[in-house]
Scaffold this motif. Structure first.
Motif, mmCIF file in Angstrom:
data_model
loop_
_atom_site.group_PDB
_atom_site.id
_atom_site.type_symbol
_atom_site.label_atom_id
_atom_site.label_comp_id
_atom_site.label_asym_id
_atom_site.label_seq_id
_atom_site.Cartn_x
_atom_site.Cartn_y
_atom_site.Cartn_z
ATOM 1 N N LEU A 146 3.206 -4.873 1.929
ATOM 2 C CA LEU A 146 3.234 -4.336 3.475
ATOM 3 C C LEU A 146 2.865 -5.755 4.223
ATOM 4 C CD1 LEU A 146 1.064 -1.321 3.172
ATOM 5 C CD2 LEU A 146 3.638 -1.303 3.437
ATOM 6 N N SER A 177 2.778 7.296 2.523
ATOM 7 C CA SER A 177 2.510 8.241 1.593
ATOM 8 C C SER A 177 1.240 8.226 0.871
ATOM 9 C CB SER A 177 3.836 8.191 0.384
ATOM 10 O OG SER A 177 3.398 9.307 -0.513
ATOM 11 N N VAL A 185 0.394 -1.230 9.830
ATOM 12 C CA VAL A 185 1.676 -0.636 9.408
ATOM 13 C C VAL A 185 2.004 0.521 10.392
ATOM 14 C CG1 VAL A 185 2.749 0.747 7.344
ATOM 15 C CG2 VAL A 185 1.456 -1.543 7.091
ATOM 16 N N ALA A 186 0.903 1.323 10.344
ATOM 17 C CA ALA A 186 1.088 2.683 11.503
ATOM 18 C C ALA A 186 1.760 2.230 12.792
ATOM 19 C CB ALA A 186 -0.144 3.083 11.568
ATOM 20 N N PRO A 235 6.662 3.318 -4.396
ATOM 21 C CA PRO A 235 5.764 3.539 -5.736
ATOM 22 C C PRO A 235 6.327 3.265 -7.059
ATOM 23 C CG PRO A 235 5.844 5.741 -4.933
ATOM 24 C CD PRO A 235 6.843 4.658 -3.881
ATOM 25 N N ASP A 283 3.161 13.284 -2.580
ATOM 26 C CA ASP A 283 3.980 12.594 -1.562
ATOM 27 C C ASP A 283 4.075 12.982 -0.334
ATOM 28 O OD1 ASP A 283 5.821 10.691 -1.148
ATOM 29 O OD2 ASP A 283 7.558 11.852 -1.863
ATOM 30 N N ILE A 321 0.780 -3.236 -2.945
ATOM 31 C CA ILE A 321 0.896 -2.704 -1.809
ATOM 32 C C ILE A 321 0.623 -3.476 -0.688
ATOM 33 C CG2 ILE A 321 0.581 -0.767 -0.566
ATOM 34 C CD1 ILE A 321 0.925 0.951 -3.249
ATOM 35 N N LEU A 333 8.400 1.410 8.624
ATOM 36 C CA LEU A 333 7.644 1.353 7.612
ATOM 37 C C LEU A 333 7.247 2.396 7.103
ATOM 38 C CD1 LEU A 333 5.743 -2.004 7.736
ATOM 39 C CD2 LEU A 333 7.923 -1.697 6.595
ATOM 40 N N ALA A 334 7.121 3.464 7.831
ATOM 41 C CA ALA A 334 6.523 4.580 7.276
ATOM 42 C C ALA A 334 6.811 5.406 6.232
ATOM 43 C CB ALA A 334 6.722 5.690 8.539
ATOM 44 N N GLY A 335 8.221 5.359 5.774
ATOM 45 C CA GLY A 335 8.732 6.036 4.623
ATOM 46 C C GLY A 335 8.674 5.055 3.366
ATOM 47 N N VAL A 336 8.030 3.728 3.468
ATOM 48 C CA VAL A 336 8.233 2.827 2.428
ATOM 49 C C VAL A 336 7.554 3.375 1.083
ATOM 50 C CG1 VAL A 336 6.232 1.359 3.098
ATOM 51 C CG2 VAL A 336 8.533 0.356 1.986
ATOM 52 N N LEU A 337 6.523 3.954 1.222
ATOM 53 C CA LEU A 337 5.773 4.440 -0.068
ATOM 54 C C LEU A 337 6.072 5.572 -0.553
ATOM 55 C CD1 LEU A 337 2.184 2.725 0.510
ATOM 56 C CD2 LEU A 337 4.187 1.696 -0.681
ATOM 57 N N SER A 338 7.276 6.294 -0.034
ATOM 58 C CA SER A 338 7.076 7.610 -0.334
ATOM 59 C C SER A 338 8.156 7.831 -1.568
ATOM 60 C CB SER A 338 7.842 8.466 0.752
ATOM 61 O OG SER A 338 9.084 8.653 0.659
ATOM 62 N N PHE A 395 -3.549 -1.102 7.256
ATOM 63 C CA PHE A 395 -2.694 -0.143 7.487
ATOM 64 C C PHE A 395 -2.569 0.434 8.922
ATOM 65 C CE2 PHE A 395 -4.226 0.687 2.668
ATOM 66 C CZ PHE A 395 -3.068 0.616 2.232
ATOM 67 N N SER A 396 -3.506 -0.134 9.635
ATOM 68 C CA SER A 396 -3.127 0.455 10.946
ATOM 69 C C SER A 396 -2.170 -0.456 11.655
ATOM 70 C CB SER A 396 -4.527 0.235 11.883
ATOM 71 O OG SER A 396 -5.066 -1.295 12.017
ATOM 72 N N LEU A 450 -3.178 -3.949 -8.148
ATOM 73 C CA LEU A 450 -4.095 -3.245 -7.330
ATOM 74 C C LEU A 450 -3.530 -3.974 -5.759
ATOM 75 C CD1 LEU A 450 -6.499 -1.530 -7.431
ATOM 76 C CD2 LEU A 450 -8.078 -3.488 -7.366
#
Lengths: 920, 84, 123
Positions: free
Chosen positions: A308, B39, A232-233, A67, B30, A304, A238-243, A229-230, A301
Motif C-alpha cells: 500500500l 476488503s 489509503v482511504a 490477497p 470479501d 500489505i 486503491l479501494a479494490g486492491v485487496l478484494s 489505512f486512512s 505480515l
C-alpha cells in the motif's frame, strides 16, 4: 552508503560469513556435535521455500493481484499440517533406501529404472531453471536499484556483452560458493549439515530484513497501520486492491493457486532436499508443522502495508516488485535498503544453493552416470582400471556450473519480459507434475512404471504447451500467432484456452489440464500394465513404509558374489576409504586372502545402499547387477515376505473365523447330540414303561387262563369271577394299547384331528351322560355348572369328548372315599372358554402339578396318586394324552387350586370359535 | 491406538484449514471496509491462518508427550543400524 | 404247612397267586404295598415270600433289604416278581439276596415248581 563498492563488499562479506557458518557446522557435524539437530533449525531450513520471489515478489503480487499472494503460503501450511503423516513416510523411505533426490525417489518407487529417474531429472532441470534465473534477476535488479536509485536501472542486458553483466558474475560466484560447500562429500544422501546451517541463518536474515522494512513502513513512515489505512482511504483508486475481484481467475483461480502451492511445496527439488533428504530426525516434523507456517505468517505480515505504501508513492516506487527496496529508498534511508538487499540476497542465494545442489545431484546421478555406466559396460577394457569415485564429484561440480549458467542464460534471454511471480509460478506448475507419481505412488501399490512415465511425459508436455511455450512466445522468442489463434489455426488448441476452456487464469488453466492428463494417465495406464518383480517390491515397501519393523526385515538378499568383487566395485566408485569402511561395518575382511569368500547378504545389501547414496538407486542397481550373480538381492523375497505377512494375517483371521464357526457348530452338534441321547433315553424309558404296563394285565390274564385250563373242577362262581378278571384285564390291555398309539401319534405329530365348530355345553352334557353309569357305580356325585347359552369352540368332538371323560374319570378316582364329589364348571372370558373339573380328594401337591402330565406318572411311588382302594387304576397316559389333544386344538390344560371342593382341580382352556357370521 | 487418533485429528485440522482458505468461505469475508474501502479478506485470512497455526501447535504439544519419544528411539535404532 | 407271603399292588395278580398257592397246599398271607409287607413279616413270619418289585410306597428291593437285615429272616426264601424284563433288575435282586426271580407274565406251573423247590431246599 550505496556505492557499488560498499554494496559489493557487504554482499561478499555476507556470503563469506555464510561460508564460515557452513564450514563450522560441517566441522561440528564431523565431531558428532551437530548444530542442526533441532526442529527449529529444521523449520528454518524449510523456509528456503521463501525465495527472492517471496522477498520482492509478494509485495509486487499484493499490489497487482490483491490477497492472492497469500495462497503461495497457505498451500504449504496445508501441506505441513499433514507433514507428520506424509513427509514422515517419505523420510522413512529415503533413509532406508538412501534416496538422494526426488528423481531418485520416484525412480526407486517404480523399480529403480534409470529412464524414469532421467525423465524426472530432465523435467526438474527444464522446470526449475527459470526459477534459478528468477533469483539471479532479483539479485541483479536489487543491486541495480540500490546503486542507481532514484534513476531507473539501465537496461542492463540489452546490448552489452555478458562479461559486463553483473548477473553473470553473480551466477559464477554462487557456483563457486555452492561447489565449496555443496560437494564436499561424495555421498549425496549424507546430510549437508553446513549447507543446512547456512540456509537456516539465511532464513533468519531474510525474515529480520523483511520485518525491518515492514516495521519501518508501518510505524515510522506512517505512524501505525491506522494512519496508513486512512491514507489509503483517501485514494479511491486503491479501494479494490485487496478484494477477491483483483485475484486472477476469481474464486476458481484462487483454488487453483492453492492446490498448485500445496503440491509444489512437496515436489520442488529443493523442498524435497530440505524436507526429506536433510531431515535429521522424523520427530522434528511435528514441531516444524506449525513453526514453519508461523514463519510464513510472519514474513507475510507486512506485505500489505509495504504494498500500500508503495502504491501511495506512485511513480517514485518504480515496479511493484521492487517496493521493498524503493519504499525505504524513497524515504531517504541509507542503511535499511542495504539490509533489505542483504535480505533479498539471502532469500535468493538460499534457494539457488539448495536447488542447485539438488539439481546437480539429479543430473550427475540420473543423467550423466547412467550414460557413463553404459559406456563403461560397452567398452570394459578402456574403463577397466578407472577409479570413478573422483569422477562423480567432478561431474557434480560441472553440473553445478552448468545449471547456474543455464539459469543465467534463461535470465539473459527471456527473463526480462517476466515479472518475478510469473516465473515462479511456471516453475511451480512444472514441479507439480511430480505430485501424482510421487504421492499416489506412496499410497497406491498398483501405480506402475509405465503409468508414471506416461503420466510425467503427458503432464510436462501439457505444461510446456499451455505455460512455457506461450511464455516464450510472449517474450518475443517465438512467433506468437499460435498463442492467440491456436496451433495450425485450430481455435481449440489455443494454449491459454485449451479445448475451449476460457475465463480461467493461465496457471489454473495449465495446472488443470496438465494434472488431469498426468493423473489420468497414471491411473489409466497403471490399470493396464504390469509391474516387474522389483517394482512390485518397491511399491510394497513404499506404500507400507510406516509399518513397524518393515525395513529391518527388508535387508537380506540372496545374490551371490565374492567379497573381492564387491571390494573392487566399491573402491572403484566410492574410493578406497569408503570401501574399507563399508567392509568394516559388515564385519568383512578386506584382506586379499578373503577375496574369494562369498559376500554375506548383509554386505551385499550394505554395498548397494552405499552405492545408492552416492549414485542413486538406479545406477547402484545396475552396478550391483554387474557383480552379483543369480537373483541379486532378490527383493522378490521381501515382497513375498510382505505379502506373506499380510496373507498370514488374512489366513489367521479367516482361520480364527473358521475355528469360531467350527466351535459354534460343534457346540450345536453337542447340544443336538445331548438332546438325541436324552430322547433316546426317554424312548428307552418309555419302551420299558410300556412293556411294564402291558405285562401287568397280561400277567393276570395268563395266570387265570392257566388256572382255568388246569383246574377241571372249579366252583361255578369262582370260574365266573376268574373269567371276569380275564375280560376286564383284556379290556384294560386294549385300552392301554389304544392310548399308547394315541400318544405315539400325538408325539410324532401324526394325530389327525377333525376340528369343526361345536357347542361345548352340549358336548359336556353328552360326555357326562356316557360316564354317568361308571360314576354311579363308584358312588360319585357329579355336579354340573354350565351356562345356558351355547359356547362355540372349534374342535374335534370325539377327541374333546375323550378329554372330558378322562378328566371326570380321573377326578372320580381321586375323590374322597367318603361322599366322593366331582364338580364340572364352564366359564367364558372374552376369547376363551374354561372347563374346570375338581374333586374333594386329597388334591395334588404343588411340586407334583406338572408331574401328573408325564407319561406313566402314576408309577411314581407317591401314595397320594394312588386311588383309594377299590377303584380301578388308570394307565397313567390319560392326562398326557389329554394335554396333547388340547394343545393341538390351541388350548391349555393345567392343574390349579380347587375353588370350591378343595381337592385336585384340572383346568382346560380353549379359544372361543369366531362368530358364525364372520366365518361364513 | 493414540497414534491413529492423532492422525485423525491432523487430517481433520487440515480439512478445516482447507475449508477456511477456500471459496466459498473466503467469499463471505470479501467485503469492503466502511472506512478505508479495502476488503476485509486479508485480515480474515491472517486471523484464520494464525488460528490454524495455534491449533496445530496445541495439537503437537499434546502429541509430543505420546509420540515423539517412541519415534525418537525408533529413529536412533534405525541410525544405529545404518551407521554401525 | 408252609406259609407264603404274597406282596403285589395289583389286586388281580394277588388274587391269582393266592389261588395258586392255596391250591398247592400252602397257607397264604397278602400285602398290597411295602409297609403292609413289612408288618406281615413281623407279625407272622412266612416260610417264603413272593415279592413284587414295583410297589406304590417303598420298592420291593427295599423290602428285601430290610428283610435280609433281620437276623431271623436272613435265610428266608424270597422270589422276586417283576414286570420289568431287564437283566439289571434281575442281577440287583439276586445281589440283594433274592433266591429266585420270576418275570411277569409267568408260567403258573413253573412258579409253583420254583416255590416248592425252594421250600424243599430249606428243609
Amino acid at each position: 552508503m550505496r556505492s557499488n563498492l560498499i554494496v559489493l563488499t557487504v554482499a561478499f562479506g555476507y556470503l563469506a560469513l555464510l561460508f564460515l557458518i557452513a564450514a563450522w557446522a560441517d566441522r561440528r557435524a564431523a565431531q558428532g556435535r551437530s548444530l542442526i539437530g533441532s526442529p527449529t533449525v529444521y523449520a528454518l531450513s524449510i523456509a528456503v521455500y521463501c525465495t527472492a520471489w517471496t522477498f520482492y515478489g509478494s509485495v509486487g503480487r499484493a499490489a497487482s493481484h490483491g490477497p492472492s499472494f497469500l495462497l503461495i503460503y497457505l498451500g504449504p501450511t496445508l501441506a505441513m499440517l499433514v507433514a507428520p503423516l506424509l513427509i514422515r513416510k517419505m523420510v522413512r523411505i529415503a533413509r532406508a533406501q538412501r534416496i538422494t533426490s526426488i528423481a531418485d525417489f520416484i525412480s526407486a518407487r517404480y523399480g529403480k529404472r534409470g529412464g524414469l529417474g532421467a525423465l524426472v531429472a530432465a523435467i526438474a532441470l527444464l522446470g526449475i531453471t527459470p526459477y534459478i534465473a528468477l533469483q539471479l534477476k532479483a539479485i541483479t535488479l536489487g543491486h541495480a536499484i540500490l546503486t542507481t536509485y532514484p534513476t531507473l536501472p539501465a537496461d542492463t542486458l540489452a546490448a552489452s556483452p555478458f562479461w559486463t553483466d553483473k548477473s553473470f558474475w553473480v551466477a559464477l560466484v554462487l557456483a563457486v560458493f555452492i561447489i565449496l560447500f555443496g560437494t564436499r562429500q561424495l555421498d549425496a544422501s549424507e546430510r549437508h549439515e553446513g549447507m543446512v546451517a547456512a540456509i537456516a541463518v539465511e532464513s533468519l536474515v531474510k525474515l529480520v530484513a523483511f520485518l525491518a522494512v515492514g516495521l519501518f513502513t508501518t510505524f515510522m513512515l506512517y505512524s501505525g497501520p491506522s494512519a496508513l489505512f486512512s491514507r489509503v482511504a483517501a485514494q479511491p483508486s486503491l479501494a479494490g486492491v485487496l478484494s477477491l475481484d483483483n485475484v486472477p481467475g476469481g474464486q476458481g483461480g484462487w483454488l487453483g493457486m492453492l492446490v498448485l502451492a500445496t503440491l509444489a511445496f512437496v515436489t520442488l527439488p529443493r523442498q524435497f532436499q530440505v524436507l526429506v533428504v536433510e531431515n535429521v530426525d522424523e520427530a522434528h516434523l511435528s514441531r516444524a508443522s506449525w513453526l514453519f507456517p508461523l514463519y510464513l505468517l510472519l514474513i507475510n505480515l507486512f506485505v500489505i502495508p509495504i504494498a500500500l505504501a508503495g502504491l501511495l508513492l506512485g511513480d517514485a516506487a518504480l515496479d511493484p516488485d521492487s517496493f521493498v527496496l524503493t519504499v525505504p529508498l524513497a524515504a531517504g534511508l541509507e542503511t535499511l535498503p542495504l539490509v533489505v538487499f542483504i535480505g533479498g540476497l539471502s532469500a535468493a542465494t538460499g534457494m539457488v544453493i539448495v536447488e542447485t545442489i539438488a539439481l546437480s545431484t539429479m543430473v550427475s546421478n540420473h543423467l550423466v552416470m547412467p550414460l557413463l555406466l553404459r559406456l563403461a559396460h560397452r567398452r570394459p577394457a578402456r574403463y577397466k582400471d578407472t577409479v570413478l569415485a573422483g569422477w562423480l564429484l567432478g561431474i557434480r561440480r560441472i553440473a553445478i556450473v552448468l545449471i547456474l549458467m543455464l539459469g543465467y542464460l534463461y535470465h539473459a534471454l527471456i527473463g526480462e519480459t517476466y515479472s518475478l511471480v510469473t516465473i515462479g509460478l511456471v516453475s511451480f506448475a512444472a514441479a507439480a507434475q511430480f505430485a501424482p507419481a510421487m504421492l499416489l505412488g506412496l499410497y497406491w501399490r498398483g501405480a506402475t512404471h509405465a503409468g508414471a512415465v506416461v503420466a510425467l511425459s503427458l503432464g510436462i508436455a501439457t505444461w510446456a504447451y499451455t505455460l512455457l511455450l506461450p511464455g516464450f512466445a510472449r517474450s518475443g522468442w517465438l512467433d506468437d500467432t499460435w498463442v492467440n489463434e491456436g496451433l495450425a489455426g485450430l481455435a481449440w488448441l489455443r494454449p491459454y484456452a485449451l479445448f475451449g476452456l476460457e475465463g480461467w487464469d493461465i496457471y489454473t488453466h495449465a495446472l488443470f489440464w496438465s494434472l488431469l492428463f498426468n493423473l489420468g494417465a497414471l491411473i489409466g495406464v497403471s490399470l493396464f500394465t504390469r509391474q516387474s518383480p522389483l517394482e512390485r517390491t518397491q511399491a510394497a515397501l513404499f506404500t507400507g513404509a510406516l509399518q513397524p519393523g518393515l525395513w529391518s526385515r527388508a535387508v537380506t538378499g540372496q545374490g551371490q558374489t565374492t567379497q573381492g568383487e564387491l571390494y573392487q566395485l566399491l573402491t572403484r566408485y566410492l574410493g578406497l576409504a569408503a570401501a574399507t569402511r563399508i567392509f568394516a561395518q559388515a564385519d568383512a575382511s578386506t584382506q586379499t586372502s578373503a577375496h574369494a569368500r562369498p559376500a554375506s547378504p548383509s554386505l551385499v545389501a550394505r554395498s548397494e545402499r552405499a552405492l545408492a547414496g552416492a549414485l542413486g538407486t538406479a545406477s547402484a542397481r545396475v552396478l550391483m547387477d554387474s557383480v552379483v550373480r543369480g537373483e541379486t538381492l532378490d527383493r522378490e523375497d521381501i515382497l513375498s515376505l510382505l505379502d506373506a505377512t499380510s496373507q498370514a494375517l488374512e489366513y489367521s483371521r479367516r482361520l480364527e473365523q473358521k475355528s469360531h464357526e467350527l466351535e459354534e457348530t460343534s457346540q450345536a452338534l453337542r447340544a443336538a447330540n445331548a438332546r438325541l441321547r436324552e430322547l433316546d433315553r426317554l424312548k428307552d424309558e418309555f419302551v420299558a414303561m410300556v412293556s411294564h404296563e402291558l405285562r401287568t394285565p397280561l400277567t393276570s390274564i395268563r395266570a387265570f387262563a392257566e388256572i382255568l385250563h388246569d383246574a377241571d373242577t372249579l366252583p361255578e362262581a369262582q370260574r365266573q369271577r376268574f373269567l371276569d378278571v380275564i375280560v376286564h384285564e383284556s379290556q384294560r390291555l386294549s385300552r392301554l394299547i389304544d392310548e399308547i398309539l394315541d400318544l405315539a401319534r400325538l408325539e410324532s405329530g401324526r394325530m389327525t384331528l377333525h376340528p369343526r365348530r361345536l357347542d361345548l355345553v352340549e358336548l359336556v352334557r353328552r360326555s357326562t351322560e356316557t360316564i354317568q353309569r361308571v360314576l354311579a357305580e363308584r358312588g360319585v356325585t357329579l355336579e354340573l355348572d354350565l351356562p345356558d347359552v351355547p359356547t362355540p369352540v372349534s374342535g374335534d368332538p370325539d377327541r374333546l369328548e375323550q378329554v372330558i371323560i378322562n378328566l371326570v374319570d380321573n377326578a372320580s378316582k381321586f375323590a374322597a372315599p367318603e361322599h366322593p364329589r366331582v364338580r364340572l364348571a364352564l366359564a367364558t372370558t372374552d376369547r376363551h372358554v374354561r372347563l374346570l373339573v375338581e374333586d374333594n380328594g386329597p388334591g395334588i401337591a404343588m411340586e407334583a402339578r406338572e408331574l401328573v402330565f408325564e407319561k406313566f406318572h402314576r408309577l411314581e411311588n407317591t401314595s397320594l396318586n394312588v386311588p383309594p382302594h377299590g377303584r380301578p387304576r388308570g394307565t397313567g397316559l390319560g392326562l398326557p394324552i389329554s394335554r396333547g389333544i388340547v394343545a393341538h386344538l390351541g388350548g391349555r390344560l393345567w392343574v390349579d387350586d380347587a375353588p370350591t371342593l378343595g381337592g385336585a382341580c384340572l383346568l382346560m382352556e380353549l379359544p372361543l370359535a369366531p362368530d358364525e357370521a364372520s366365518t361364513t | 491406538m493414540s497414534g491413529r487418533r492423532h492422525t485423525a485429528r491432523r487430517i481433520a485440522l487440515a480439512i478445516l484449514a482447507l475449508l477456511l482458505f477456500s471459496p466459498p468461505v473466503i467469499g463471505l469475508f470479501d467485503i469492503p471496509s466502511a472506512i478505508t474501502g479495502l476488503s476485509w479478506l486479508p485480515l480474515y485470512l491472517f486471523c484464520a491462518w494464525g488460528g490454524i497455526i495455534a491449533l496445530t501447535a496445541w495439537l503437537q504439544s499434546r502429541e509430543s508427550v505420546l509420540q515423539e519419544m517412541p519415534s525418537l528411539t525408533e529413529t536412533r535404532s534405525d541410525d544405529a543400524r545404518h551407521e554401525k | 404247612m408252609a406259609r407264603i407271603l404274597i406282596v403285589d399292588d395289583e389286586p388281580n395278580i394277588v388274587l391269582s397267586l393266592e389261588y395258586l398257592m392255596q391250591r398247592s397246599g400252602f397257607e397264604v398271607d397278602t400285602a398290597n404295598d411295602g409297609s403292609q409287607a413289612l408288618q406281615a413279616l413281623q407279625t407272622q413270619p412266612p416260610d417264603l415270600v413272593l415279592l413284587d418289585i414295583s410297589l406304590p410306597d417303598i420298592s420291593g428291593f427295599d423290602v428285601l433289604r430290610q428283610l435280609r437285615q433281620t437276623s431271623s429272616m436272613r435265610t428266608l426264601p424270597v422270589i422276586m416278581l417283576t414286570a420289568h424284563g431287564r437283566e439289571v433288575e434281575r442281577e440287583k435282586g439276586l445281589a440283594l439276596g433274592a433266591d429266585d426271580y420270576v418275570t411277569k407274565p409267568f408260567s403258573t406251573q413253573e412258579l409253583v415248581a420254583k416255590v416248592q423247590a425252594l421250600l424243599d431246599e430249606v428243609r
